[in-house]
Enzyme design. Structure first.
Site, PDB file in Angstrom:
ATOM      1  N   ALA A   1       2.435  60.962  93.619  1.00 27.09           N
ATOM      2  CA  ALA A   1       3.314  60.092  92.824  1.00 27.09           C
ATOM      3  C   ALA A   1       4.159  60.906  91.862  1.00 27.09           C
ATOM      4  CB  ALA A   1       2.462  59.102  92.042  1.00 27.09           C
TER       5      ALA A   1
ATOM      6  N   PHE B   1       7.212  62.086  92.450  1.00 25.78           N
ATOM      7  CA  PHE B   1       8.252  62.884  93.117  1.00 25.78           C
ATOM      8  C   PHE B   1       9.415  61.978  93.520  1.00 25.78           C
ATOM      9  CE2 PHE B   1      10.070  66.313  95.369  1.00 25.78           C
ATOM     10  CZ  PHE B   1       9.336  67.462  95.100  1.00 25.78           C
TER      11      PHE B   1
ATOM     12  N   LYS C   1      10.063  58.654  92.504  1.00 27.03           N
ATOM     13  CA  LYS C   1       9.666  57.558  91.609  1.00 27.03           C
ATOM     14  C   LYS C   1      10.297  56.233  92.007  1.00 27.03           C
ATOM     15  CE  LYS C   1       9.064  60.409  87.458  1.00 27.03           C
ATOM     16  NZ  LYS C   1       7.683  60.093  87.101  1.00 27.03           N
TER      17      LYS C   1
ATOM     18  N   ASN D   1       5.123  68.187  82.328  1.00 26.19           N
ATOM     19  CA  ASN D   1       6.080  67.089  82.187  1.00 26.19           C
ATOM     20  C   ASN D   1       5.608  66.092  81.136  1.00 26.19           C
ATOM     21  OD1 ASN D   1       5.712  64.116  83.372  1.00 26.19           O
ATOM     22  ND2 ASN D   1       4.313  65.485  84.474  1.00 26.19           N
TER      23      ASN D   1
ATOM     24  N   MET E   1       7.408  62.938  81.015  1.00 19.77           N
ATOM     25  CA  MET E   1       8.471  62.014  81.413  1.00 19.77           C
ATOM     26  C   MET E   1       8.295  60.599  80.867  1.00 19.77           C
ATOM     27  SD  MET E   1       9.416  63.259  85.238  1.00 19.77           S
ATOM     28  CE  MET E   1      11.161  62.934  85.189  1.00 19.77           C
TER      29      MET E   1
ATOM     30  N   PHE F   1       7.232  57.756  82.615  1.00 18.66           N
ATOM     31  CA  PHE F   1       7.615  56.745  83.624  1.00 18.66           C
ATOM     32  C   PHE F   1       9.076  56.290  83.570  1.00 18.66           C
ATOM     33  CE2 PHE F   1       3.006  54.858  83.283  1.00 18.66           C
ATOM     34  CZ  PHE F   1       2.498  55.974  83.926  1.00 18.66           C
TER      35      PHE F   1
ATOM     36  N   SER G   1      -1.652  58.769  83.108  1.00 21.03           N
ATOM     37  CA  SER G   1      -0.525  59.596  82.660  1.00 21.03           C
ATOM     38  C   SER G   1      -0.682  59.842  81.170  1.00 21.03           C
ATOM     39  CB  SER G   1       0.796  58.880  82.920  1.00 21.03           C
ATOM     40  OG  SER G   1       1.805  59.527  82.160  1.00 21.03           O
TER      41      SER G   1
ATOM     42  N   ASN H   1       1.664  60.573  79.156  1.00 21.60           N
ATOM     43  CA  ASN H   1       2.958  60.476  78.479  1.00 21.60           C
ATOM     44  C   ASN H   1       3.370  59.061  78.080  1.00 21.60           C
ATOM     45  OD1 ASN H   1       3.351  63.316  78.850  1.00 21.60           O
ATOM     46  ND2 ASN H   1       3.703  62.862  81.007  1.00 21.60           N
ATOM     47  N   THR H   2       2.489  58.094  78.298  1.00 19.16           N
ATOM     48  CA  THR H   2       2.717  56.734  77.798  1.00 19.16           C
ATOM     49  C   THR H   2       1.651  56.511  76.736  1.00 19.16           C
ATOM     50  OG1 THR H   2       3.595  55.953  79.908  1.00 19.16           O
ATOM     51  CG2 THR H   2       2.669  54.275  78.454  1.00 19.16           C
TER      52      THR H   2
ATOM     53  N   LYS I   1      -6.104  55.957  89.576  1.00 17.33           N
ATOM     54  CA  LYS I   1      -5.743  57.375  89.381  1.00 17.33           C
ATOM     55  C   LYS I   1      -6.250  57.841  88.024  1.00 17.33           C
ATOM     56  CE  LYS I   1      -2.179  60.806  89.970  1.00 17.33           C
ATOM     57  NZ  LYS I   1      -0.846  61.096  90.471  1.00 17.33           N
TER      58      LYS I   1
ATOM     59  N   ASN J   1      -4.568  63.229  87.836  1.00 15.90           N
ATOM     60  CA  ASN J   1      -3.246  63.310  87.204  1.00 15.90           C
ATOM     61  C   ASN J   1      -3.141  64.665  86.471  1.00 15.90           C
ATOM     62  OD1 ASN J   1      -0.723  62.444  86.089  1.00 15.90           O
ATOM     63  ND2 ASN J   1      -1.457  60.339  86.242  1.00 15.90           N
TER      64      ASN J   1
ATOM     65  N   GLY K   1      -0.207  71.956  88.806  1.00 12.74           N
ATOM     66  CA  GLY K   1      -0.063  73.221  89.538  1.00 12.74           C
ATOM     67  C   GLY K   1      -1.273  74.118  89.346  1.00 12.74           C
TER      68      GLY K   1
HETATM   69  C1  LIG Z   1       7.371  65.984  87.010  1.00  9.97           C
HETATM   70  C2  LIG Z   1       6.131  65.212  87.359  1.00  9.97           C
HETATM   71  C3  LIG Z   1       6.165  63.823  87.313  1.00  9.97           C
HETATM   72  C4  LIG Z   1       5.016  63.093  87.626  1.00  9.97           C
HETATM   73  N1  LIG Z   1       5.071  61.726  87.594  1.00  9.97           N
HETATM   74  C5  LIG Z   1       3.964  61.011  87.926  1.00  9.97           C
HETATM   75  C6  LIG Z   1       4.008  59.596  87.942  1.00  9.97           C
HETATM   76  O1  LIG Z   1       5.027  58.964  87.691  1.00  9.97           O
HETATM   77  N2  LIG Z   1       2.849  58.937  88.259  1.00  9.97           N
HETATM   78  C7  LIG Z   1       1.683  59.583  88.584  1.00  9.97           C
HETATM   79  O2  LIG Z   1       0.673  58.939  88.878  1.00  9.97           O
HETATM   80  N3  LIG Z   1       1.631  60.941  88.587  1.00  9.97           N
HETATM   81  C8  LIG Z   1       2.738  61.649  88.280  1.00  9.97           C
HETATM   82  N4  LIG Z   1       2.681  63.019  88.287  1.00  9.97           N
HETATM   83  C9  LIG Z   1       1.381  63.680  88.593  1.00  9.97           C
HETATM   84  C10 LIG Z   1       1.272  64.076  90.061  1.00  9.97           C
HETATM   85  O3  LIG Z   1       1.292  62.970  90.917  1.00  9.97           O
HETATM   86  C11 LIG Z   1      -0.049  64.862  90.287  1.00  9.97           C
HETATM   87  O4  LIG Z   1      -1.130  64.001  90.020  1.00  9.97           O
HETATM   88  C12 LIG Z   1      -0.165  66.076  89.385  1.00  9.97           C
HETATM   89  O5  LIG Z   1       1.074  66.730  89.274  1.00  9.97           O
HETATM   90  C13 LIG Z   1      -1.212  67.072  89.902  1.00  9.97           C
HETATM   91  O6  LIG Z   1      -0.868  67.526  91.198  1.00  9.97           O
HETATM   92  P1  LIG Z   1      -0.130  68.935  91.474  1.00  9.97           P
HETATM   93  O7  LIG Z   1      -0.909  70.000  90.765  1.00  9.97           O
HETATM   94  O8  LIG Z   1      -0.094  69.072  92.971  1.00  9.97           O
HETATM   95  O9  LIG Z   1       1.243  68.809  90.914  1.00  9.97           O
HETATM   96  C14 LIG Z   1       3.820  63.771  87.981  1.00  9.97           C
HETATM   97  C15 LIG Z   1       3.806  65.160  88.037  1.00  9.97           C
HETATM   98  C16 LIG Z   1       4.936  65.887  87.738  1.00  9.97           C
HETATM   99  C17 LIG Z   1       4.888  67.394  87.807  1.00  9.97           C
END
Ligand SMILES: Cc1cc2nc3c(=O)[nH]c(=O)nc-3n(C[C@H](O)[C@H](O)[C@H](O)COP(=O)(O)O)c2cc1C
Length: 350
Positions: free
Chosen positions: A63, A65, A67, A112, A114, A116, A178, A180-181, A214, A243, A257
């Protein structure tokens, strides 16, 4: 040098969100463009069918990527076995002030904050409806609350979003993790999560689609155990772990990452062992997954489907191809003919 390396070399000179938004719009207009990135060629043996979910490859797009659900076909063409759109909120919202996405390239990580930003459920639903007839991929819809919604109104908002998207989605994800909310992660507490689950279980009776919760990688064992127990009690399908993490001192927002690996892996392993005794529960693994080695490790613990986000930014579509090559090799080594058998063989040997 691959086309993606050239693209990345240029793209990394710009603000991450600016490049992301423009690339994804380009991808939406020309989903066939994936042929220049040497996409993964799908084979029937990569199919994975678990708990009624049918993925054409064990790796899905996480999620955040896509949105607004504008480029589902593009990601399907790249080779993802599933695409999770969102987080979608009921009303459109701008999210937090920019800049709010940061690269930590030396650590192959992102950060991030962001909050939402998205077009809101009405427009996103239209985007999904437009693409649905052309879509073969398994579709996940990740739902969240608007920033201004009070805790009392939050359960209604999740059930509203479930009702809107359930007819089109293959599974839904309740995002309460998340960072960020403001206040969202408080819904990982029993007294706030129970009303959301009660409201969702009620609407699930009208139209059934699997629901996952999640979760954050920053939960204590007791908090994780409680969420897993609730998932069982309400007959939800399990958890998506994890997350982004707040366990860093790099600045605002959640980190993903390479830097998240130890935290996400620990929570995934704990969730696997807590839910192991209930065959109806499942864990979708995400967080720092950037090679077949991590996937195999997750399979050993009892997991199956995984998702990626940050690994795709740093490695590009080669990530999927390299995973497929490693799967091919392991299928030969274990003398099995498909991914489902491979997962079983790996679990039995561990
Ligand atoms: C820029 C960015 C925006 C993201 N936005 C959301 C989101 O809107 N909803 C969500 O459930 N996770 C969001 N995530 C979290 C990812 O879905 C994932 O759970 C997290 O990045 C860990 O995986 P990764 O290490 O492969 O990136 C976001 C991650 C990034 C980097």
């Amino acid at each position: 040098m691959s086309i993606y390396s050239v693209f990345k070399h240029l793209a990394f000179k710009f603000d991450p969100e600016f490049i992301h938004d423009h690339s994804i719009k380009l991808a939406a207009g020309a989903p066939q463009i994936t042929k220049f990135f040497a996409p993964l060629s799908k084979k029937p043996q990569y199919h994975l069918n678990q708990h009624g979910l049918n993925w054409s490859f064990p790796v899905g797009l996480a999620a955040g990527f896509d949105k607004n659900a504008i480029s589902i076909k593009f990601f399907e063409n790249l080779g993802f076995g599933a695409v999770e759109i969102g987080t979608v909120t009921k009303e459109p919202q701008q999210g937090n002030p920019k800049p709010r996405v940061f690269r930590h390239a030396a650590q192959k990580s992102l950060r991030n904050a962001m909050g939402f930003p998205n077009l809101g459920s009405e427009l996103i639903l239209k985007n999904v409806k437009k693409q649905k007839p052309n879509m073969q991929t398994c579709l996940g819809v990740n739902i969240g609350k608007n920033k201004e919604t009070s805790p009392e109104k939050t359960p209604q908002e999740y059930s509203y979003l479930y009702k809107e998207f359930a007819p089109l989605a293959d599974y839904l994800v309740v995002n309460i993790s998340s960072p960020n909310t403001p206040g969202l992660r408080d819904f990982q507490k029993k007294e706030l999560l129970t009303p959301i689950m009660t409201a969702l279980a009620e609407v699930q009776k009208e139209i059934y689609k699997p629901i996952f919760i999640k979760i954050a990688p920053d939960l204590s064992y007791d908090e994780l155990r409680m969420i897993c127990e609730l998932s069982k009690e309400f007959s939800f399908s399990g958890v998506i772990a994890t997350n982004t993490t707040l366990q860093h001192d790099l600045g605002k927002g959640g980190v993903s990452g390479e830097l998240i690996k130890p935290f996400a892996q620990k929570i995934r392993n704990q969730a696997c062992s807590i839910l192991a005794e209930d065959p109806k529960q499942m864990i979708i693994g995400v967080g720092g997954i950037d090679s077949y080695a991590e996937i195999k490790d997750f399979w050993k613990q009892g997991g199956s489907f995984v998702q990626v986000y940050t690994g795709l930014i740093y490695q590009g579509p080669a990530l999927l191809k390299n995973i497929a090559l490693a799967i091919d090799e392991d299928m030969k080594k274990y003398q099995v003919s498909n991914v489902e058998e491979l997962i079983q063989a790996i679990k039995q040997k561990s």
